[in-house]
Structures are given as structure tokens and as C-alpha cells.
Write a protein that holds these residues in place. Structure first.
Motif: not given
Length: 147
Positions: A19-29, A74-83
Motif C-alpha cells: 500500500q502507498s499512502i500520500t496526503v494530498r491536503s488536510e482533508s484528503s489522501c 505529512a511528507d507529500e513527496k514521500t508516500p508512506y508504505k505499508a503492507r
């Protein structure tokens, strides 16, 4: 009567997702999920799951844990990785005939007040609980049927 988990995880392999999770704004990811072609065992899953940030010594510190989750996104440039892996046909709950505790979810279909007692076959995820496992901060979407 209290419930005692019987974590007899199977030895066979099962599919999982990265899974790759990236925050786009305060209200969306944005969450993207890729089902992997190879399968894994529970032991391999635990040993290879991505982790990020310091481990909390006391998981009951909910605010600190939640802050750690949002900081990791919080870092929009680096997606969080999960499994994670979902709809696994095994359970931490014992078969209903072996464990009669009221906390055993595998007993739900057999309750005298329930509709599932009329279903004559075993349907994983309906008459028998499914398991879901995930690495730290894996995110599983809320479904309409969960409401």
C-alpha cells in the motif's frame, strides 16, 4: 468467562498487498494498493513488513500513536508504505464446539437469536470470521456495509 486467543496461524501461503499512502491536503489522501504476485506466510509477512518511526513502548498511548501516524503521512513527496492482507480464511478464534466463550466470534452463526443459524453451509467471512493483518499504519478503507 474470558476469551483466550488461539493464534494458530496457518503455515500455507496467502496473498498480500503493498500500500502507498500520500496526503494530498488536510482533508484528503490518496491510497493505492497493489496485490503482489507472490504469496507469503505469516512469519515472512511479519519479518518483511515495512515499518516507519519509533516503536511505542505503550500502545495504550492513543494520542501519541495517532500523532505518529499523521506525522508519517505529512511528507507529500514521500508516500508512506505499508503492507496488509485481507479476507484470510483463518481465525484467532477457536471452532465454536471447542471454545464456548461469549467472545468467540465463530459462535455468532450458532446463536439462537441469529439469522445465520439457518445457513446450512460454512461461508468464510459470513458464518466464519475472516482475518485481516497489516503492518504498522496500514490503512483499510471504511465500507458502506461497515456503517
Amino acid at each position: 468467562k474470558s476469551w483466550n486467543a488461539s493464534f494458530n496461524f496457518p503455515l500455507e501461503e496467502f496473498p498480500y498487498r503493498d500500500q502507498s499512502i500520500t496526503v494530498r491536503s488536510e482533508s484528503s489522501c490518496q491510497i493505492s494498493s497493489i496485490r503482489q504476485k507472490e504469496k507469503t506466510t505469516f512469519r515472512k509477512f511479519v519479518l518483511s513488513a515495512p515499518d516507519r518511526g519509533a516503536r511505542l513502548s505503550n500502545p495504550s498511548e492513543v494520542e501519541a500513536y495517532e500523532k505518529s501516524y499523521w506525522d508519517s503521512l505529512a511528507d507529500e513527496k514521500t508516500p508512506y508504505k505499508a503492507r496488509y492482507a485481507n479476507d484470510l480464511n483463518f481465525s484467532a478464534f477457536a471452532p465454536p464446539e471447542k471454545e464456548t466463550s461469549q467472545w468467540n466470534l465463530n459462535r455468532v452463526p450458532y446463536l439462537s437469536t441469529g439469522m445465520l443459524r439457518h445457513v446450512p453451509v460454512n461461508i468464510p467471512g459470513v458464518t466464519r470470521s475472516y482475518s485481516y493483518i497489516g503492518s504498522k499504519f496500514s490503512t483499510f478503507c471504511w465500507h458502506v456495509e461497515d456503517d
